[in-house]
Design a protein around this motif. Structure first.
Motif, PDB file in Angstrom:
ATOM      1  N   THR A 183       1.246  -1.479   0.090  1.00  0.00           N
ATOM      2  CA  THR A 183       0.168  -0.158   0.130  1.00  0.00           C
ATOM      3  C   THR A 183       0.947   1.345   0.001  1.00  0.00           C
ATOM      4  O   THR A 183       0.167   2.416  -0.294  1.00  0.00           O
ATOM      5  N   GLN A 184       1.890   1.457   0.263  1.00  0.00           N
ATOM      6  CA  GLN A 184       3.064   2.207   0.460  1.00  0.00           C
ATOM      7  C   GLN A 184       3.358   2.515  -0.998  1.00  0.00           C
ATOM      8  O   GLN A 184       3.454   3.685  -1.045  1.00  0.00           O
ATOM      9  N   ASP A 185       3.564   1.640  -2.074  1.00  0.00           N
ATOM     10  CA  ASP A 185       3.968   1.947  -3.332  1.00  0.00           C
ATOM     11  C   ASP A 185       3.738   0.404  -4.012  1.00  0.00           C
ATOM     12  O   ASP A 185       4.784  -0.102  -3.859  1.00  0.00           O
ATOM     13  N   ALA A 186       3.145  -0.132  -4.029  1.00  0.00           N
ATOM     14  CA  ALA A 186       2.868  -1.370  -5.503  1.00  0.00           C
ATOM     15  C   ALA A 186       3.994  -1.165  -6.404  1.00  0.00           C
ATOM     16  O   ALA A 186       4.125  -2.709  -6.372  1.00  0.00           O
ATOM     17  N   GLU A 187       4.686  -0.396  -7.428  1.00  0.00           N
ATOM     18  CA  GLU A 187       5.901  -0.647  -8.012  1.00  0.00           C
ATOM     19  C   GLU A 187       6.953  -1.065  -7.176  1.00  0.00           C
ATOM     20  O   GLU A 187       6.954  -2.233  -8.098  1.00  0.00           O
ATOM     21  N   ALA A 188       7.393  -0.676  -6.206  1.00  0.00           N
ATOM     22  CA  ALA A 188       8.265  -1.384  -5.128  1.00  0.00           C
ATOM     23  C   ALA A 188       7.697  -2.310  -4.312  1.00  0.00           C
ATOM     24  O   ALA A 188       9.424  -3.144  -5.120  1.00  0.00           O
ATOM     25  N   PHE A 189       6.881  -2.196  -4.362  1.00  0.00           N
ATOM     26  CA  PHE A 189       6.731  -3.763  -3.750  1.00  0.00           C
ATOM     27  C   PHE A 189       7.039  -4.949  -5.033  1.00  0.00           C
ATOM     28  O   PHE A 189       7.584  -6.220  -4.532  1.00  0.00           O
ATOM     29  N   ALA A 190       6.659  -5.068  -5.952  1.00  0.00           N
ATOM     30  CA  ALA A 190       6.483  -6.126  -7.126  1.00  0.00           C
ATOM     31  C   ALA A 190       7.830  -5.584  -7.209  1.00  0.00           C
ATOM     32  O   ALA A 190       8.931  -7.247  -7.984  1.00  0.00           O
ATOM     33  N   ASP A 191       8.250  -5.041  -7.901  1.00  0.00           N
ATOM     34  CA  ASP A 191       9.919  -4.839  -8.192  1.00  0.00           C
ATOM     35  C   ASP A 191      11.505  -5.541  -6.987  1.00  0.00           C
ATOM     36  O   ASP A 191      12.063  -6.061  -7.857  1.00  0.00           O
ATOM     37  N   GLY A 192      10.366  -5.040  -5.645  1.00  0.00           N
ATOM     38  CA  GLY A 192      11.078  -6.184  -4.738  1.00  0.00           C
ATOM     39  C   GLY A 192      11.280  -7.467  -4.392  1.00  0.00           C
ATOM     40  O   GLY A 192      12.523  -7.961  -4.770  1.00  0.00           O
ATOM     41  N   ILE A 193       9.874  -8.272  -4.867  1.00  0.00           N
ATOM     42  CA  ILE A 193      10.123  -9.544  -5.078  1.00  0.00           C
ATOM     43  C   ILE A 193      10.904  -9.559  -6.498  1.00  0.00           C
ATOM     44  O   ILE A 193      11.070 -10.910  -6.214  1.00  0.00           O
ATOM     45  N   LYS A 194      10.479  -8.848  -6.976  1.00  0.00           N
ATOM     46  CA  LYS A 194      10.940  -9.706  -8.626  1.00  0.00           C
ATOM     47  C   LYS A 194      13.148  -9.243  -8.728  1.00  0.00           C
ATOM     48  O   LYS A 194      13.499 -10.711  -8.890  1.00  0.00           O
ATOM     49  N   ASN A 195      13.074  -8.867  -7.221  1.00  0.00           N
ATOM     50  CA  ASN A 195      15.280  -9.531  -6.921  1.00  0.00           C
ATOM     51  C   ASN A 195      14.808  -9.852  -6.348  1.00  0.00           C
ATOM     52  O   ASN A 195      15.792 -10.261  -6.716  1.00  0.00           O
ATOM     53  N   ILE A 196      14.029 -10.216  -5.405  1.00  0.00           N
ATOM     54  CA  ILE A 196      14.312 -11.606  -4.717  1.00  0.00           C
ATOM     55  C   ILE A 196      14.485 -12.765  -5.435  1.00  0.00           C
ATOM     56  O   ILE A 196      15.261 -14.087  -5.431  1.00  0.00           O
ATOM     57  N   CYS A 197      13.641 -13.179  -6.341  1.00  0.00           N
ATOM     58  CA  CYS A 197      13.442 -14.215  -7.380  1.00  0.00           C
ATOM     59  C   CYS A 197      14.034 -14.218  -8.382  1.00  0.00           C
ATOM     60  O   CYS A 197      14.733 -15.029  -8.456  1.00  0.00           O
ATOM     61  N   GLU A 198      14.737 -12.924  -8.785  1.00  0.00           N
ATOM     62  CA  GLU A 198      16.300 -12.893  -9.589  1.00  0.00           C
ATOM     63  C   GLU A 198      17.253 -13.664  -9.055  1.00  0.00           C
ATOM     64  O   GLU A 198      17.837 -14.282  -9.745  1.00  0.00           O
ATOM     65  N   ALA A 199      16.973 -12.614  -7.844  1.00  0.00           N
ATOM     66  CA  ALA A 199      18.985 -13.138  -6.965  1.00  0.00           C
ATOM     67  C   ALA A 199      18.462 -14.948  -6.085  1.00  0.00           C
ATOM     68  O   ALA A 199      19.723 -16.042  -6.813  1.00  0.00           O
ATOM     69  N   GLN A 200      17.214 -15.311  -6.389  1.00  0.00           N
ATOM     70  CA  GLN A 200      17.219 -16.601  -5.920  1.00  0.00           C
ATOM     71  C   GLN A 200      17.375 -17.724  -7.232  1.00  0.00           C
ATOM     72  O   GLN A 200      18.422 -19.056  -6.985  1.00  0.00           O
ATOM     73  N   GLN A 201      17.019 -17.514  -8.425  1.00  0.00           N
ATOM     74  CA  GLN A 201      17.468 -17.920  -9.456  1.00  0.00           C
ATOM     75  C   GLN A 201      18.650 -18.053  -9.940  1.00  0.00           C
ATOM     76  O   GLN A 201      19.128 -19.294 -10.191  1.00  0.00           O
TER      77      GLN A 201
END
Length: 677
Positions: A528-546
């Motif tokens: 709710t603070q920033d939907a774009e930042a929330f989505a990119d943060g999860i992508k950051n996690i998934c890309e690092a895990q990959q």
């Protein structure tokens, strides 16, 4: 991971408490509102069919000032709930915040012999002919206690009033980075643990941990505020310290600190005495707890020192804790008190996006977690394999620290550690909850306040209340689900479960007067603070895990991974394993105790352990035999009872070679076959 709050989790909450008066806006009006709260009919607060609604035909609703209703019950009564009607929740919201503090402190001091006449016992002073704003009982000013939980964008603290009967937990930190641990079948432990195991849901195995160090590597972030971190000031005032990144102060600098009396007296007495002693002894250099080293003219954010373990400095506290457990579990005076691990509370470091030159991010955002998350084993081990940290004063950047974060301390490959860790979690049934440090969402800075707070919550929960299955059933945890954002699938399920407002309402009332105010919507739902930042943060996690998982595929480590981790590494790197994603029941089954105990690979770990033990005792026997046969040592061998010792070794060798010994190993982690030559 680095910056997750390891140092802070052991510190007393007492140093972070603030004290101030109980505020009264208008005495007569406020007392009238308080009387309304006391006299309200609370039997009408429930929704139709609400869970937990009492049978008021059997027992009427208890008055707030009744000795049958505790202070905790009153706090829960006056905290908004999904089980209450919208009208009642709206009425609660209409009550000014300072009224709650007055209600709770009157309840705290109320005595039955007052016979309901409480109002005349509380007053305020008359100042300049008008009512003052500090509540008193008789001639005694009442003092409230407030706790910092996060900071505002302006840098000001977010403070909340704690319960009038709240006392901080006494924490005994006995370990740091390097710990020896063992997983033991419950059947081989003392009988007093049987009840403990049943209550904790740890039916098969227990994990025990022992520290390998006598000093703790602490980072005293808050010592820059004079008098706040009392433990650090005491530690630094002791002799024989090892300090890193504190500014070496010459005599003129120390004299200047001491001469500014108003600021100097903010220090605790031990630091004041040390600085005065440095002047008297004409020391060439000394340090002050608030003076960190300047690096390129800027104060470093990474001061460190080695703290002698508090349980060694103050053994009495450890003794009291030990004896209390002995009495509680009815253990004899000479029997050991076994303390298995009963909660896993990890820390993670989060940061908002940090912009570099142009439009590119210098450091990508990672602040997607709310204050407390629970992850089931597949998602948890994705995190452990990657061990991703945000920007921290402990590190020079952000990114993966390597599996389980402590690989540099081991001479074995990370996959061996991961295999052992997974077997340990499956056998013990321990659930891991992670705590956020740094930021929750890109706009709410929390530093280590949650790390300090979570142990206070957990030590006040029963084993059943700590059970994630129980939390999920009661709505204390909500599962994050994958979602589409900008035409792209965001794998939010990797974050597992997060606490809800119901968790806060039910459990934080054991600490705070008004628990619903502590964690608001932006904290509980960072998107709710920033939907774009929330989505990119999860992508950051998934890309690092990959990226990390692919390294295991490329270097061949995956060949030695146990089947659950092999499947997980493929899913992290490629998105699937044999056509299945992480949500497939077949994948989830790989992480169950039933699967592990029936598997060939777990049996192979136990056989490898047996083979290693056989080899060990064969080596002992060969060494002892060679010693006894050497002419110069025959007399010494007789003196040492060599034949008896040899008989004992032969008996132990026969024992570890037996099928019965192999059966005794069931419920232990065994040994990775890849490391047995």
């Amino acid at each position: 991971v680095s910056g997750g709050g390891k140092s802070e989790i052991s510190k007393s909450l007492r140093d972070y408490m603030l004290y101030g008066p109980i505020f009264v806006a208008d005495f007569d009006n406020d007392m009238a509102l308080v009387e309304q709260v006391f006299n309200k009919d609370y039997s009408q607060r429930w929704k139709e069919g609400a869970q937990g609604k009492p049978d008021y035909e059997k027992r009427p609703s208890r008055p707030i000032l009744s000795d049958e209703r505790s202070l905790g019950s009153v706090i829960k009564l006056l905290t908004p709930s999904l089980q209450y009607t919208d009208e009642f929740n709206a009425w609660l919201a209409s009550i000014p915040s300072h009224i709650y503090a007055i209600v709770f402190i009157i309840k705290r001091f109320y005595r039955n012999d007052w016979d309901g006449e409480w109002r005349s016992r509380f007053r305020v002073d008359i100042v300049n002919g008008a009512s003052g704003n500090e509540l008193k009982i008789g001639e005694r000013k009442l003092v409230g206690t407030y706790l910092r939980v996060g900071l505002l964008a302006s840098g000001d603290w977010r403070t909340f009033k704690v319960r009038q009967d709240f006392m901080p937990a006494v924490k005994l930190q006995t370990e740091d980075d390097i710990t020896a641990s063992v997983v033991v079948p419950a059947s081989r432990t003392e009988a007093s643990l049987a009840t403990y195991a049943a209550a904790s849901g740890l039916a098969l195995s227990h994990k025990f941990a022992v520290n390998c160090e006598y000093r703790l590597f602490q980072r005293p972030d808050d010592a820059v505020h004079r008098g706040l971190d009392k433990q650090t000031e005491w530690d630094l005032a002791q002799p024989e310290n090892f300090l890193s990144n504190f500014e070496p102060l010459r005599q003129d600098a120390v004299r200047k600190i001491v001469s500014h009396i108003v600021d100097f007296e903010k220090f605790t007495p031990p630091m004041q005495e040390m600085l005065r002693a440095a002047i008297e002894s004409n020391a060439a250099y000394t340090v002050s707890s608030d003076q960190v080293r300047l690096v390129d003219g800027v104060p470093t954010k990474n001061p460190r020192y080695l703290q002698t373990r508090p349980d060694l400095i103050d053994p009495f506290s450890a003794y009291v804790a030990m004896q209390s457990m002995r009495f509680g579990r009815a253990i004899g005076a000479h029997a050991p008190v076994l303390m298995p691990v009963n909660a896993v509370l990890t820390g993670r470091r989060n940061n908002p996006e940090e912009r570099g030159s142009g439009t590119r991010a210098k450091i990508r955002g990672l602040a997607v977690y709310n204050p407390i998350h629970y992850q089931e084993l597949p998602e948890l081990f994705m995190e452990f394999i990657c061990s991703l940290t945000g920007k921290s004063p402990s590190t020079t950047g952000a990114g993966s620290e390597g599996a389980l974060t402590k690989s540099p301390f081991n001479a074995v490959r990370p996959i061996v550690d991961l295999n052992a860790a997974l077997v340990s979690y499956v056998l013990t049934g321990l659930a891991a909850f992670s705590t956020s440090a740094g930021y929750v969402g890109p706009r709410v800075r929390i530093d280590h306040d949650i790390s300090l707070l979570v142990p206070e919550i957990w030590c006040r929960l029963t084993p059943r209340e700590r059970d994630p299955r129980h939390m999920i059933a009661l709505g204390h945890l909500e599962r994050l689900v994958d979602f589409d954002h900008g035409g792209e699938k965001i794998l939010a399920s990797r974050l597992g479960y997060r606490i809800t407002q119901r968790f806060v309402n039910d459990y934080f009332g054991r600490i705070f007067d008004n628990p619903a105010k502590v964690f608001d919507e932006p904290l509980l739902r960072p998107e709710t603070q920033d939907a774009e930042a929330f989505a990119d943060g999860i992508k950051n996690i998934c890309e690092a895990q990959q990226r990390v998982a692919r390294q295991y595929l490329e270097d061949g480590s995956i060949d030695d991974a146990v089947p659950p981790l092999r499947a997980l590494l493929h899913i992290m790197a490629e998105g699937h394993w044999e056509g299945k994603d992480v949500h497939d029941p077949a994948v989830r089954h790989l992480f169950t105790r039933e699967y592990l105990l029936a598997s060939d690979w777990y049996a192979a770990r136990l056989r490898a352990k047996q083979a290693l033990d056989v080899k060990l005792w064969q080596r002992h026997l060969a060494y002892l035999t060679a010693f006894m046969e050497k002419a110069p040592y025959r007399a010494e061998s007789v003196r040492l009872g060599g034949n008896l010792r040899k008989n004992d070794v032969q008996a132990e060798l026969l024992r570890v070679q037996s099928d019965a010994y192999l059966g005794m190993l069931r419920g232990m982690i065994g040994v990775d076959p890849s490391v047995v030559a």
